[in-house]
Design an enzyme around this catalytic site. Structure first.
Site, mmCIF file in Angstrom:
data_model
loop_
_atom_site.group_PDB
_atom_site.id
_atom_site.type_symbol
_atom_site.label_atom_id
_atom_site.label_comp_id
_atom_site.label_asym_id
_atom_site.label_seq_id
_atom_site.Cartn_x
_atom_site.Cartn_y
_atom_site.Cartn_z
ATOM 1 N N GLY A 35 0.683 -1.034 0.098
ATOM 2 C CA GLY A 35 0.085 -0.021 0.003
ATOM 3 C C GLY A 35 0.787 1.143 -0.137
ATOM 4 O O GLY A 35 2.063 1.223 0.311
ATOM 5 N N CYS A 36 0.295 2.372 -0.514
ATOM 6 C CA CYS A 36 0.912 3.751 -0.491
ATOM 7 C C CYS A 36 1.658 4.275 0.524
ATOM 8 O O CYS A 36 2.733 4.479 0.659
ATOM 9 C CB CYS A 36 0.181 4.589 -1.193
ATOM 10 N N MET A 37 0.897 4.137 1.824
ATOM 11 C CA MET A 37 1.351 4.808 3.031
ATOM 12 C C MET A 37 2.068 3.739 3.693
ATOM 13 O O MET A 37 3.112 3.963 4.359
ATOM 14 C CB MET A 37 -0.028 4.875 3.814
ATOM 15 N N ALA A 38 1.889 2.496 3.344
ATOM 16 C CA ALA A 38 2.741 1.395 4.088
ATOM 17 C C ALA A 38 4.200 1.463 3.546
ATOM 18 O O ALA A 38 5.241 1.529 4.161
ATOM 19 C CB ALA A 38 2.023 -0.064 3.632
ATOM 20 N N SER A 97 5.588 4.021 1.853
ATOM 21 C CA SER A 97 6.329 5.102 2.115
ATOM 22 C C SER A 97 6.860 5.213 3.760
ATOM 23 O O SER A 97 7.947 5.720 4.099
ATOM 24 C CB SER A 97 5.330 6.541 2.066
#
Length: 347
Positions: free
Chosen positions: A151-154, A156
């Site tokens: 996932g994108c927030m994961a 980053s």
């Protein structure tokens, strides 16, 4: 694969934000043939009538959306579908696609209890999906058929913390704030623009489904995971993620130790830049230096035994479609940076 062979590609869920961005990137890939683009809502329509961002690209002329069930045989299928939509189609898709690269959360979590809690809409599939982060995962073998991206927030957050955790430089607890733009909720978000514009608000103070994914990834890639406090916030921007991670260093750890850990971790990573010259606030990672690119900027500020690690990415490119192309390039033995932008759009 011969040097002049082209890979037949399907993009499933091609009319969403990540699907559209993936098409845009793949139109510039010299080794890709866009063979199939699915959209239930826009089936039969030219993609140029739905996706204004690519309507002037000469390679988009003649491409149309089709229903997912009509997918022909392809070399690789990129699944940009909502979470839960892919599993029911996997039996047929596995027969029609040599490889499947999934951008949604269906097969990210290996703990079945956590998967049921955070992705209850997902079904099951008999074969394992490999959780794949280009910067940290082992080189993919030729026999790898099913890949699930983070996932994108994961991812980053992983860029911010992995070097510290892997080098065992940090104490056990860490507080992470992840701030994301409006595109993070997809093009079917129920939030009215009037509520988002000029606002900065909490999205989820506890219980975000990327928290167990971060812990799982850190444990997989470094053998340990911190006690994580993970909160998310909504920014008044179209795209981009800024992550801030706060914690304490182990006794005796110096700023030079931290600098070396990040320099070593990303020395061979073309798309993760560890910034070390931090004389002004503008030297730190920020959205304006990454949005529109496949770059992740990372920096760490140290004062005494305290650290603040910061990451900035474009959630639709490095956090999703660009990372998918990067993984695709590695899977097929292409130059890792093929069709991927290094520079941001500024202003």
């Amino acid at each position: 694969m011969a040097d002049n062979d082209r890979v037949r590609v399907a993009v499933l869920g091609a009319s969403g934000y990540t699907g559209a961005e993936l098409i845009r990137l793949l139109l510039g890939h010299p080794r890709v043939e866009l063979a199939y683009l699915s959209s239930e809502r826009y089936s039969g329509r030219p993609i140029t009538s739905v996706l204004p961002g690519i309507r002037n690209h000469p390679g988009a002329a003649g491409l149309r959306f089709s229903p997912l069930e009509a997918c022909d045989e392809v070399d690789v299928a990129f699944a940009c579908l909502p979470t839960g939509a892919l599993p029911p189609h996997m039996p047929k898709l596995s027969e029609r696609a040599e490889r499947v690269i999934n951008l949604a959360g269906d097969f990210r979590l290996t703990d079945q209890g956590q998967a049921a809690q955070h992705y209850p809409e997902s079904g099951e599939w008999t074969e394992q999906f490999q959780y794949y982060v280009p910067e940290f995962s082992p080189a993919p073998g030729a026999d790898v058929r099913f890949v699930n991206l983070p996932g994108c927030m994961a991812v980053s957050t992983l860029y911010a913390l992995q070097p510290l955790v892997a080098a065992d430089l940090a104490e056990g607890g860490v507080v992470v704030e992840a701030k994301t733009g409006a595109s993070g909720s997809g093009n079917k978000s129920s939030e009215h623009p009037a509520e988002r514009i000029g606002n900065f608000r909490v999205h989820k103070p506890y219980g975000h489904r990327h928290a167990p994914e971060i812990e799982q990834a850190l444990r997989t890639f470094s053998g340990r995971a911190p006690d994580l406090r993970f909160s998310t916030f909504s920014l008044d921007v179209s795209r981009g993620i800024l992550v801030s991670a706060y914690g304490r260093l182990r006794e005796g750890t110096t700023p030079l130790d931290v600098k070396r850990a990040y320099g070593t971790a990303y020395a061979k990573s073309p798309f993760v830049k560890a910034r070390s010259q931090l004389k002004t606030p503008a030297d730190f990672p920020m959205l304006k230096s990454v949005v529109g690119s496949n770059m992740a900027e990372v920096a760490v500020a140290v004062r005494g035994d305290q650290y603040v690690a910061v990451t900035a990415i474009d959630n639709l490119i490095k956090g999703a479609s660009g990372q998918a192309v990067q993984a695709f390039n590695l899977l097929y033995g292409f130059e890792e940076s093929t069709a991927l932008p290094f520079t941001a759009v500024n202003p």
